[in-house]
Design an enzyme around this catalytic site. Structure first.
Site, short mmCIF file in Angstrom:
data_model
loop_
_atom_site.label_atom_id
_atom_site.label_comp_id
_atom_site.label_asym_id
_atom_site.label_seq_id
_atom_site.Cartn_x
_atom_site.Cartn_y
_atom_site.Cartn_z
NE ARG A 119 -2.08 -1.46 3.32
CZ ARG A 119 -2.47 -1.88 4.51
NH1 ARG A 119 -3.68 -1.65 4.92
NH2 ARG A 119 -1.65 -2.53 5.31
CB ALA B 30 -1.29 -13.85 2.66
NE ARG B 31 -6.43 -15.01 7.11
CZ ARG B 31 -5.41 -15.39 7.88
NH1 ARG B 31 -4.38 -16.01 7.36
NH2 ARG B 31 -5.44 -15.15 9.18
CD GLU C 277 -7.53 -21.82 4.74
OE1 GLU C 277 -7.12 -20.99 3.91
OE2 GLU C 277 -7.13 -21.88 5.90
CG HIS D 164 -4.12 -21.74 7.30
ND1 HIS D 164 -5.20 -20.93 7.06
CD2 HIS D 164 -3.20 -20.94 7.90
CE1 HIS D 164 -4.95 -19.70 7.48
NE2 HIS D 164 -3.73 -19.68 8.00
C1 GLV Z 1 -2.58 -17.45 10.34
O1 GLV Z 1 -3.14 -17.57 9.30
C2 GLV Z 1 -2.45 -16.21 11.03
O2 GLV Z 1 -3.03 -15.21 10.57
O3 GLV Z 1 -1.76 -16.18 12.06
#
Ligand code: GLV
Length: 328
Positions: A176, A236-237, A266, A285
């Site tokens: 950003r 990340a996500r 997920e 994850h």
């Molecule tokens: C895991 O995904 C975290 O955000 O710690």
């Protein structure tokens, strides 16, 4: 004594200070607590250690009139409704720093495994195919001296960059904000426009939180710009990467490979098309799953809760504005 809920089995040793000071109830399972059970168990709690799989929204806060603090057992907190908690004077905390190196290590594990065809090699050997040394077998892009594109130059992104120096890589980043310290420290080059990173990087690794700006940031348009031997890594996500676009890119070998520790959805169902592709590594994850990090995360979550219950500032608040504002 305050009542505390822990929504999963986590390392016991670090919980002792909490057990000494509070009445602790724990969901005694490795599986996620069902929503209805969570709504019931939270009703008389002052505090909660929550997992990223637990959604803390207005409905949950309505069911928890005494709740003062939620300590998320994660650095990411897209499972928490921050404005809603702040409005109600509920303090939220997360666990930055304790998992930074561990997650950066794992991003590298995925990057290297995906780039160098490690899972395919294992399949090949286990399948009884190893008849002789073959010059054309599982030939892969080099990692050393390649260009690494980091999306999200936060704590984890920076540690990924630090590791890249050992591979003598050229580093691009999109963030950003420009990060001049990272530029000085790692010789990284800022790509204000993420498309410039997609075009130039051999390896692309995602370390940005999920937000309206990052949702499906890596989509068909992005894959169309990437180099033909690009490798994508996401720790990340899941939502940052469009899974259908990724499937198309991998299935048509538009890019070389991907390594995902997070997915959309997920968990990823076992019959998901991505899992049919040999050039897609998917792990469940586990990027922060080291023994020490799990212990340190527990300690930090406990310290966050005890601080708030003692009327002190917790070590790692998400919404410090909520401190001391809850009406009794
Ligand atoms: C895991 O995904 C975290 O955000 O710690």
């Amino acid at each position: 004594m305050p009542n505390v809920l822990i929504t999963r089995i986590i390392p016991e040793a670090g919980l002792q200070p909490l057990r000494d000071a509070c009445d602790v109830e724990q969901w005694q399972s490795d599986e996620a607590i069902p929503r209805e059970t969570l709504l019931r168990m939270i009703a008389d709690k002052d505090a909660c250690i929550a997992m990223s799989t637990d959604r803390f929204d207005a409905t949950l806060f309505d069911a928890a009139p005494r709740l003062k603090v939620v300590a998320n057992f994660a650095v990411g907190y897209d499972n928490l409704d921050v404005p809603e908690a702040t409005r109600r004077g509920i303090v939220l905390t997360n666990t930055p720093d304790v998992l930074t190196d561990t997650t950066a290590d794992f991003a590298w594990a995925l990057l290297m495994a995906a780039a160098r065809n490690v899972p395919q090699g294992q399949e090949y050997v286990r399948g009884g195919n190893w008849t002789t040394w073959k010059p054309n077998l599982l030939v892969a892009p080099d990692i050393h001296h390649a260009t690494l594109g980091i999306i999200g130059m936060g704590r984890i992104g920076r540690e990924v960059a630090r590791r890249a120096a050992g591979f003598r890589m050229n580093i691009l980043y999109h963030n950003r904000r420009r990060d001049e310290d990272a530029e000085r420290e790692f010789g990284a080059t800022y790509c204000a426009n993420v498309d410039d990173l997609f075009r130039a990087a051999d390896f692309i690794t995602v370390h940005a939180p999920i937000s309206p700006e990052t949702y499906h940031l890596v989509s068909d348009d992005a894959f169309a710009l990437m180099k033909p031997r690009a490798v994508l890594v996401n720790t990340a996500r899941g939502g940052v990467v469009d899974p259908d676009a990724l499937y198309r890119a991998l299935a048509t070998q538009r890019i070389h490979a991907a390594g995902l520790d997070v997915t959309e959805p997920e968990p990823l169902p076992a019959d998901h098309p991505l899992l049919s592709l040999p050039n897609c590594i998917v792990t469940p994850h586990i990027a922060s799953a080291s023994f020490k990090t799990r212990d340190d995360t527990t300690d930090l979550a406990v310290r966050n809760i005890l601080a708030v219950l003692h009327g002190e500032r917790p070590p790692t608040p998400i919404n410090p504005d909520a401190l001391g504002t809850k009406a009794e």
